[in-house]
Design a protein around this motif. Structure first.
Motif, PDB file in Angstrom:
ATOM      1  N   VAL A 174     -71.964  86.017 -86.039  1.00  0.00           N
ATOM      2  CA  VAL A 174     -73.317  86.289 -86.541  1.00  0.00           C
ATOM      3  C   VAL A 174     -74.332  86.295 -85.403  1.00  0.00           C
ATOM      4  N   CYS A 175     -75.223  87.284 -85.426  1.00  0.00           N
ATOM      5  CA  CYS A 175     -76.347  87.314 -84.489  1.00  0.00           C
ATOM      6  C   CYS A 175     -77.642  87.205 -85.285  1.00  0.00           C
ATOM      7  N   VAL A 176     -78.526  86.326 -84.853  1.00  0.00           N
ATOM      8  CA  VAL A 176     -79.839  86.170 -85.482  1.00  0.00           C
ATOM      9  C   VAL A 176     -80.847  87.019 -84.718  1.00  0.00           C
ATOM     10  N   ILE A 177     -81.408  88.014 -85.383  1.00  0.00           N
ATOM     11  CA  ILE A 177     -82.389  88.911 -84.766  1.00  0.00           C
ATOM     12  C   ILE A 177     -83.792  88.489 -85.196  1.00  0.00           C
ATOM     13  N   ILE A 178     -84.662  88.266 -84.212  1.00  0.00           N
ATOM     14  CA  ILE A 178     -86.030  87.822 -84.507  1.00  0.00           C
ATOM     15  C   ILE A 178     -87.030  88.777 -83.860  1.00  0.00           C
ATOM     16  N   PRO A 179     -87.684  89.650 -84.631  1.00  0.00           N
ATOM     17  CA  PRO A 179     -88.765  90.467 -84.074  1.00  0.00           C
ATOM     18  C   PRO A 179     -90.017  89.595 -83.909  1.00  0.00           C
ATOM     19  N   THR A 180     -90.665  89.689 -82.748  1.00  0.00           N
ATOM     20  CA  THR A 180     -91.829  88.827 -82.500  1.00  0.00           C
ATOM     21  C   THR A 180     -92.996  89.613 -81.923  1.00  0.00           C
ATOM     22  N   LEU A 181     -94.174  89.081 -82.155  1.00  0.00           N
ATOM     23  CA  LEU A 181     -95.406  89.553 -81.512  1.00  0.00           C
ATOM     24  C   LEU A 181     -96.395  88.394 -81.522  1.00  0.00           C
ATOM     25  N   ASN A 182     -96.577  87.797 -80.361  1.00  0.00           N
ATOM     26  CA  ASN A 182     -97.506  86.658 -80.209  1.00  0.00           C
ATOM     27  C   ASN A 182     -97.182  85.531 -81.188  1.00  0.00           C
ATOM     28  N   GLU A 183     -95.977  84.988 -81.049  1.00  0.00           N
ATOM     29  CA  GLU A 183     -95.521  83.907 -81.935  1.00  0.00           C
ATOM     30  C   GLU A 183     -95.217  82.633 -81.138  1.00  0.00           C
ATOM     31  N   GLU A 184     -96.005  82.343 -80.096  1.00  0.00           N
ATOM     32  CA  GLU A 184     -95.702  81.191 -79.240  1.00  0.00           C
ATOM     33  C   GLU A 184     -95.766  79.857 -79.994  1.00  0.00           C
ATOM     34  N   GLU A 185     -96.538  79.809 -81.071  1.00  0.00           N
ATOM     35  CA  GLU A 185     -96.667  78.546 -81.811  1.00  0.00           C
ATOM     36  C   GLU A 185     -95.419  78.227 -82.622  1.00  0.00           C
TER      37      GLU A 185
END
Length: 308
Positions: free
Chosen positions: A6-17
């Motif tokens: 399994v691979c966990v894919i996480i799309p992000t945009l300015n999610e440093e918190e």
């Protein structure tokens, strides 16, 4: 349950918190293959993700839909989990999503947030909009799904490698859903928890809501071409019956409308033909979808045999 597949894919945009905590949660649950596809964040999102041990790539374009489409090309795991990086989806629910896939009862599993959500996770407008959009989807597609906008999903490789994603924004979840059912893959929902987001949402309820509704309608031909045709056929039939009633009423009063009678006949015949053509198109389309799915599965089986 083999989590190495399994691979966990996480799309992000300015999610440093939230990205660090999100990755930590998944690692705690036994997921070590984590892939972050970042939309050119201007904060420390990528830096934190790399420190936490995730593989990070910067997407070549813009928008969540483009990020997901690009990630699907870069990843090659047997199963993927797609999850937002804002900390709203608990990692402990990931195995609920995987269970139907590993039991071979589904190819695409969606986490239904609307069954169990934290107070404040939805505004009243968002919750109402979600329910309206899901109702419209069920009405148009005739498929019993209740949270098509959920960002927490699990997909089998045969599916995520075959989908053709064209939407570049938040419509991607809707398109993924339509692509799944139009290609004949099995899809189920499981209840999950949904937590309140820490920062400000990037979703515009009205603007993005309208885009999603438009997407539901515009993608209809991918799933059921006939459903695009049926309304036009029914409108023709309705107009034909209205004019027909008028012609017959006038005829009983010894007034004839020859041209209107011809128009009535044409409307009724055309309406019936459009509905018949729509039905035939649906049958042919669904047969082709089943054939395509079988070919995809057969190709994957051949690949596995060659690898073994």
């Amino acid at each position: 349950m083999d989590l190495d597949r399994v691979c966990v894919i996480i799309p992000t945009l300015n999610e440093e918190e939230a990205i660090g905590h999100t990755i930590d949660e998944f690692k705690k649950e036994g997921f070590n293959n984590i892939f972050v596809i970042d939309g050119n964040s201007t904060d420390r999102t990528r830096e934190i993700a790399r420190k936490k041990g995730a593989k990070v790539e910067v997407q070549s374009g813009k928008g969540k839909g483009q990020a997901v489409a690009e990630a699907f090309k870069l990843v090659d795991s047997d199963v993927i989990i797609l999850v937002d990086g804002d900390g709203t989806y608990p990692a402990k629910d990931a195995k609920k999503l995987l269970d139907p896939i590993f039991k071979d009862v589904a190819d695409h599993v969606v986490g239904n947030r609307l069954k169990n959500y934290e107070k404040g996770a939805f505004t009243r407008l968002n919750l109402f909009g979600n329910k309206i959009i899901n109702f419209i989807f069920r009405l148009f597609y005739g498929v019993e799904l209740y949270d098509i906008l959920s960002g927490y999903r699990a997909l089998r490789k045969e599916l995520y490698k075959s989908v053709e994603l064209q939407k570049r924004g938040f419509e991607v979840e809707t398109e993924l859903t339509v692509e799944t059912i139009s290609k004949g893959f099995r899809m189920v929902e499981v209840p999950i928890e949904y937590r309140k987001r820490g920062g400000k949402t990037k979703l515009n309820p009205l603007k993005d809501g309208w885009r999603i509704v438009s997407t539901i309608y515009n993608l209809l031909p991918r799933y059921s071409p006939g459903r695009h045709m049926y309304p036009f056929g029914l409108i023709m039939l309705f107009l034909g019956f209205i004019t027909g009633i008028y012609v017959v009423y006038e005829w009983f009063h010894r007034i004839t409308h020859s041209l209107l009678a011809i128009l009535t006949t044409l409307l009724i015949i055309a309406g019936i033909q459009v509905i018949i053509f729509g039905f035939i198109a649906d049958v042919v389309f669904k047969i082709n979808a089943e054939i395509r799915r079988d070919l995809i599965l057969l190709r994957e089986e051949v690949k596995k045999i060659k690898r073994d």
